[in-house]
Design a protein around this motif. Sequence first.
Motif, PDB file in Angstrom:
ATOM      1  N   GLN A  79       0.824  -1.206   0.000  1.00  0.00           N
ATOM      2  CA  GLN A  79       0.000   0.000   0.000  1.00  0.00           C
ATOM      3  C   GLN A  79       0.863   1.262   0.000  1.00  0.00           C
ATOM      4  OE1 GLN A  79      -2.650  -0.429   3.338  1.00  0.00           O
ATOM      5  NE2 GLN A  79      -4.104  -1.668   2.177  1.00  0.00           N
ATOM      6  N   GLN A  80       2.053   1.165   0.542  1.00  0.00           N
ATOM      7  CA  GLN A  80       2.935   2.324   0.670  1.00  0.00           C
ATOM      8  C   GLN A  80       3.881   2.503  -0.514  1.00  0.00           C
ATOM      9  OE1 GLN A  80       4.950   1.730   4.379  1.00  0.00           O
ATOM     10  NE2 GLN A  80       3.082   1.867   5.582  1.00  0.00           N
ATOM     11  N   TYR A  81       4.211   1.417  -1.215  1.00  0.00           N
ATOM     12  CA  TYR A  81       5.211   1.468  -2.281  1.00  0.00           C
ATOM     13  C   TYR A  81       4.655   0.877  -3.569  1.00  0.00           C
ATOM     14  CZ  TYR A  81       8.485   2.572   1.426  1.00  0.00           C
ATOM     15  OH  TYR A  81       9.124   3.181   2.477  1.00  0.00           O
ATOM     16  N   ASP A  82       4.943   1.543  -4.684  1.00  0.00           N
ATOM     17  CA  ASP A  82       4.527   1.032  -5.996  1.00  0.00           C
ATOM     18  C   ASP A  82       5.372  -0.160  -6.424  1.00  0.00           C
ATOM     19  OD1 ASP A  82       2.679   3.087  -6.111  1.00  0.00           O
ATOM     20  OD2 ASP A  82       3.915   4.353  -7.405  1.00  0.00           O
ATOM     21  N   ASN A  83       6.636  -0.148  -6.023  1.00  0.00           N
ATOM     22  CA  ASN A  83       7.576  -1.202  -6.418  1.00  0.00           C
ATOM     23  C   ASN A  83       8.288  -1.735  -5.188  1.00  0.00           C
ATOM     24  OD1 ASN A  83       7.468  -0.766  -9.424  1.00  0.00           O
ATOM     25  ND2 ASN A  83       8.117   1.264  -8.747  1.00  0.00           N
ATOM     26  N   ILE A  84       8.289  -3.051  -5.046  1.00  0.00           N
ATOM     27  CA  ILE A  84       9.054  -3.697  -3.984  1.00  0.00           C
ATOM     28  C   ILE A  84       9.996  -4.677  -4.657  1.00  0.00           C
ATOM     29  CG2 ILE A  84       8.983  -5.138  -1.927  1.00  0.00           C
ATOM     30  CD1 ILE A  84       6.217  -3.922  -1.332  1.00  0.00           C
ATOM     31  N   VAL A  85      11.291  -4.457  -4.441  1.00  0.00           N
ATOM     32  CA  VAL A  85      12.330  -5.239  -5.103  1.00  0.00           C
ATOM     33  C   VAL A  85      13.131  -6.013  -4.063  1.00  0.00           C
ATOM     34  CG1 VAL A  85      14.407  -5.127  -6.535  1.00  0.00           C
ATOM     35  CG2 VAL A  85      12.500  -3.563  -6.985  1.00  0.00           C
ATOM     36  N   LEU A  86      13.287  -7.299  -4.292  1.00  0.00           N
ATOM     37  CA  LEU A  86      14.111  -8.150  -3.440  1.00  0.00           C
ATOM     38  C   LEU A  86      15.543  -8.113  -3.959  1.00  0.00           C
ATOM     39  CD1 LEU A  86      11.607 -11.114  -3.388  1.00  0.00           C
ATOM     40  CD2 LEU A  86      12.094  -9.585  -1.464  1.00  0.00           C
ATOM     41  N   LEU A  87      16.483  -7.849  -3.068  1.00  0.00           N
ATOM     42  CA  LEU A  87      17.896  -7.845  -3.432  1.00  0.00           C
ATOM     43  C   LEU A  87      18.643  -8.674  -2.386  1.00  0.00           C
ATOM     44  CD1 LEU A  87      19.946  -6.788  -5.468  1.00  0.00           C
ATOM     45  CD2 LEU A  87      20.209  -4.744  -4.061  1.00  0.00           C
ATOM     46  N   TYR A  88      18.486  -9.991  -2.509  1.00  0.00           N
ATOM     47  CA  TYR A  88      19.105 -10.932  -1.585  1.00  0.00           C
ATOM     48  C   TYR A  88      20.463 -11.365  -2.133  1.00  0.00           C
ATOM     49  CZ  TYR A  88      15.057 -11.739   1.482  1.00  0.00           C
ATOM     50  OH  TYR A  88      14.062 -11.617   2.412  1.00  0.00           O
ATOM     51  N   ASP A  89      21.189 -12.147  -1.338  1.00  0.00           N
ATOM     52  CA  ASP A  89      22.481 -12.665  -1.776  1.00  0.00           C
ATOM     53  C   ASP A  89      22.314 -13.526  -3.022  1.00  0.00           C
ATOM     54  OD1 ASP A  89      23.456 -11.478   0.484  1.00  0.00           O
ATOM     55  OD2 ASP A  89      24.264 -13.309   1.374  1.00  0.00           O
ATOM     56  N   ASN A  90      23.347 -13.559  -3.841  1.00  0.00           N
ATOM     57  CA  ASN A  90      23.292 -14.374  -5.053  1.00  0.00           C
ATOM     58  C   ASN A  90      23.816 -15.795  -4.814  1.00  0.00           C
ATOM     59  OD1 ASN A  90      26.041 -13.970  -4.969  1.00  0.00           O
ATOM     60  ND2 ASN A  90      26.139 -12.705  -6.783  1.00  0.00           N
ATOM     61  N   ASP A  91      23.682 -16.280  -3.584  1.00  0.00           N
ATOM     62  CA  ASP A  91      24.031 -17.681  -3.282  1.00  0.00           C
ATOM     63  C   ASP A  91      22.750 -18.513  -3.214  1.00  0.00           C
ATOM     64  OD1 ASP A  91      22.892 -16.975  -0.837  1.00  0.00           O
ATOM     65  OD2 ASP A  91      24.802 -16.975   0.239  1.00  0.00           O
ATOM     66  N   ASP A  92      22.894 -19.803  -2.975  1.00  0.00           N
ATOM     67  CA  ASP A  92      21.730 -20.704  -2.972  1.00  0.00           C
ATOM     68  C   ASP A  92      20.661 -20.276  -1.963  1.00  0.00           C
ATOM     69  OD1 ASP A  92      22.874 -22.214  -4.975  1.00  0.00           O
ATOM     70  OD2 ASP A  92      23.630 -23.770  -3.630  1.00  0.00           O
ATOM     71  N   ALA A  93      21.086 -19.960  -0.732  1.00  0.00           N
ATOM     72  CA  ALA A  93      20.124 -19.566   0.306  1.00  0.00           C
ATOM     73  C   ALA A  93      19.420 -18.262  -0.066  1.00  0.00           C
ATOM     74  CB  ALA A  93      20.827 -19.418   1.645  1.00  0.00           C
ATOM     75  N   GLY A  94      20.168 -17.313  -0.584  1.00  0.00           N
ATOM     76  CA  GLY A  94      19.578 -16.031  -0.972  1.00  0.00           C
ATOM     77  C   GLY A  94      18.598 -16.164  -2.117  1.00  0.00           C
ATOM     78  N   MET A  95      18.977 -16.932  -3.115  1.00  0.00           N
ATOM     79  CA  MET A  95      18.090 -17.112  -4.266  1.00  0.00           C
ATOM     80  C   MET A  95      16.818 -17.871  -3.874  1.00  0.00           C
ATOM     81  SD  MET A  95      20.716 -17.815  -7.364  1.00  0.00           S
ATOM     82  CE  MET A  95      21.886 -16.579  -7.863  1.00  0.00           C
TER      83      MET A  95
END
Length: 150
Positions: A79-95
Amino acid sequence: SIKKYKIYCPLSDKKRKWLSNVGPDIIQGKYQLARQSKTLVITKSLKDVMVLYKMGIEAIALQSEGVMMRQEDALALKQQYDNIVLLYDNDDAGMAGSHKLSLEYNFKENFIPQQYMTKDISDYVERYGFANGERMAKILVEHAKIYSKI
C-alpha cells in the motif's frame, strides 16, 4: 518491555554466529523508512539496509533469507510502495529465499551478477567502491522494475 538484541559473532562456529532474542516478525529498518520513494528494497541484512540507505534507496531486511514475511506486513508495504524489489544474496540460500518471497507476494527480484564475485551490495561496495556500488544498486532496482512489466 523486553529489550531486543541481535549480536554478530563472526569468529564463532556457525551455531553461535548470532546471539539473539529477536523473532522473525521483526523487520530491520522498518522504523527508519522515509516513505518518500515509490520503491522499496527488501534485502537480507541490516548492513545492506544501511548501505542502501546511504545511497538514498529505502530498504528493509527480514531476520534472515529463510524468514517468510507476514502477510499483513507485505500488504502494508504494498500500500505504501509502488515497487518492492528483493535484493538478496546471489548464493543458494539467498536465491531460494528471494524466489519464495517473490512467488508468495509478487515482489520483483534481482541479484548481483555472479561475475562480480560478491554476494551482496555491501560486499560489492567494499570491493568496487561506493560510487560503483551505488550505480550497481540503482541498475539492479531499475532492471527489476522494468523486467517485471514485460
